[in-house]
Design an enzyme around this catalytic site. Structure first.
Site, short mmCIF file in Angstrom:
data_model
loop_
_atom_site.label_atom_id
_atom_site.label_comp_id
_atom_site.label_asym_id
_atom_site.label_seq_id
_atom_site.Cartn_x
_atom_site.Cartn_y
_atom_site.Cartn_z
N ARG A 1 3.57 -2.39 -5.73
CA ARG A 1 3.71 -1.19 -6.53
C ARG A 1 4.99 -0.41 -6.24
O ARG A 1 5.72 -0.01 -7.14
CB ARG A 1 2.50 -0.28 -6.25
CG ARG A 1 2.34 0.90 -7.18
CD ARG A 1 1.13 1.74 -6.75
NE ARG A 1 -0.05 0.94 -6.51
CZ ARG A 1 -0.89 0.55 -7.46
NH1 ARG A 1 -0.68 0.90 -8.71
NH2 ARG A 1 -1.94 -0.19 -7.17
N GLU B 1 4.94 -6.03 2.64
CA GLU B 1 4.80 -6.82 1.40
C GLU B 1 4.39 -5.84 0.31
O GLU B 1 3.22 -5.68 0.01
CB GLU B 1 3.81 -7.98 1.57
CG GLU B 1 2.55 -7.59 2.30
CD GLU B 1 1.57 -8.74 2.53
OE1 GLU B 1 2.02 -9.90 2.66
OE2 GLU B 1 0.37 -8.47 2.58
N CYS C 1 -11.14 -0.41 -30.50
CA CYS C 1 -12.37 0.22 -30.96
C CYS C 1 -13.30 0.45 -29.78
O CYS C 1 -14.40 -0.09 -29.73
CB CYS C 1 -13.03 -0.67 -32.00
SG CYS C 1 -11.93 -0.97 -33.38
N GLY D 1 0.78 -1.23 0.00
CA GLY D 1 0.00 0.00 0.00
C GLY D 1 0.80 1.27 0.00
O GLY D 1 0.23 2.36 0.04
N TYR E 1 1.41 -3.62 -12.01
CA TYR E 1 -0.01 -3.56 -12.40
C TYR E 1 -0.18 -2.97 -13.80
O TYR E 1 -1.08 -2.18 -14.05
CB TYR E 1 -0.83 -2.76 -11.37
CG TYR E 1 -0.67 -3.28 -9.95
CD1 TYR E 1 -1.21 -4.50 -9.57
CD2 TYR E 1 0.05 -2.55 -9.00
CE1 TYR E 1 -1.06 -4.99 -8.28
CE2 TYR E 1 0.21 -3.03 -7.70
CZ TYR E 1 -0.35 -4.24 -7.35
OH TYR E 1 -0.19 -4.71 -6.07
#
Ligand SMILES: *Cc1c(COP(=O)(O)O)cnc(C)c1O
Length: 398
Positions: free
Chosen positions: A271, A268, A346, A231, A375
């Site tokens: 990101r 842990e 499209c 986080g 991600y």
């Protein structure tokens, strides 16, 4: 970030009219250096794990092995990704939907800690472990009643599918005493995603310490581990104003000195470790103006890089100009203008950055999206519309 490695790669690539550039580039040397730096600045009693769902490619896992303390996984597939690169790496296993096969797989694969997310998961694990004459080491995943700040995504501090409500945890402590297949080793709390502020993250740590210590005292428990989740955020809106890791570590080390916890603290991160090592580069194939707005169409898009659509943000990028132009007619482009960077799909949702100002952007130039290592590819719907996949290049200097 090291754009030079990326430029070198593009220069070494043969130019091709029929194959515009579309590639992910991952800088493994940078990833290792980053992991070393983050891990070394953490206070003692802290461990740095990598949450592999951010990017589970084998070269990424291999690069991080021996530069972090372990891997956090959330499926049997992810357990196998880690075991494929190392038979003895430390693994912890979370996730709200662990099947019996996954719990059995976790015991087969010598997972260090299983993060239990519900009473039924606890009962099933106890039952499975006892059938095998084993005892499973677990952390209870807590969904805390309150989380002292805002964040992009929240898994706790409100009703969600994750973990066990704070008020139900004491009953779990009592229940676990009756389960011979379970050994409680501590708590796991992963409540927010993408927090950009070091001071509020410290307040969060203190809140978790309070919870853990009160329960230890109240129930005569001794935890070995407090897993404080991931986080820690990445500032996509302003890459130069990053989460202040150094002041976070300083504050954490004061907190630990003051509280002298008996447990070890596990981070842990996904990101915060991996975002900065990856680039997604896509060539501009067309530029046009409709109803007064400029659009650049890229060879690529959200089917490769869904993050900006998923988070509804303008993703940070730089333009790499290319001088050569192979057609015998004029080159479309814009100067000092606002332009929307679109993919090749499209659907009007295929937008990576909307109304962003550029000095110059022409067909044939390359747009490099920064902070694309986490991600990015792994959360995207690669085969929607059946365009070719991007090249996936892992750069290293050894
Ligand atoms: C996704 C996840 C992480 C990693 O989160 P980041 O925001 O990428 O640091 C850590 N722990 C759990 C349980 C997760 O689900």
């Amino acid at each position: 970030m090291n754009l030079q490695r990326l430029r070198n790669y593009l220069e070494g690539r043969t130019e091709s009219r029929t194959q515009p550039v579309c590639a992910y580039l991952y800088d493994l040397a940078h990833l290792r250096e980053r992991a070393d730096r983050l891990r070394q600045s953490l206070p003692s009693r802290c461990k740095l794990f990598y949450a592999i769902k951010a990017n589970s490619d084998e070269p990424i896992l291999k690069a991080l092995l021996n530069h972090i303390d372990g891997f956090e996984v959330a499926s049997l597939g992810e357990i196998r990704h880690v075991r494929a690169i190392d038979d003895s790496a430390t693994i912890v296993f979370g996730g709200p939907g662990k099947s019996d096969a996954e719990l059995e797989g976790a015991l087969d694969e010598r997972i260090m800690l299983i993060h239990v997310e519900s009473e039924h998961q606890l009962r099933r694990l106890d039952w499975i472990a006892r059938c095998r004459n084993q005892v499973a080491d677990i952390l209870l995943r807590v969904n805390p009643a309150s989380v002292p700040q805002q964040a992009t995504l929240r898994m706790g501090g409100q009703a969600t599918q994750f973990g066990i409500e704070e008020t139900q945890i004491p009953a779990m402590f009592e229940f676990i005493r009756t389960l011979p297949g379970i050994r409680l080793k501590g708590l796991h709390i992963h409540a927010i995603s993408n927090n950009l502020d070091a001071q509020t993250h410290l307040a969060l740590m203190e809140h978790y310490f309070n919870l853990a210590e009160a329960w230890q005292r109240g129930y005569g428990l001794e935890f070995d581990w407090l897993n404080v989740g991931g986080g820690i955020g990445v500032n996509y809106a302003n890459p130069n104003a990053a989460f202040d890791w150094d002041s976070f570590c300083k504050g954490l080390s004061m907190l630990i000195a003051r509280r002298r916890p008996g447990f070890q603290i596990v981070f842990e991160c996904g990101r915060f470790l991996a975002a900065d090592c990856g680039y997604y580069v896509a060539e501009v194939t067309d530029v046009k103006t409709t109803y007064g707005k400029h659009f650049a169409i890229l060879r690529g898009g959200s089917h490769h890089f869904r993050l900006p659509v998923s988070w509804q943000h303008n993703h940070p990028f730089v333009v790499l100009a290319r001088d050569s132009w192979c057609y015998p007619f004029s080159r479309p482009g814009v100067h000092d203008a606002q332009v929307t960077l679109c993919g090749e799909l499209c659907t009007p949702k295929d937008i990576l950055a909307r109304d962003v100002t550029v000095e110059r952007l022409r067909a044939g130039d390359r747009v490099v999206f920064l902070l694309a290592g986490a991600y990015g590819w792994h959360i995207s719907h690669h085969d929607f519309l059946s365009h070719p996949h991007p090249e996936r290049v892992f750069l290293d200097n050894c």
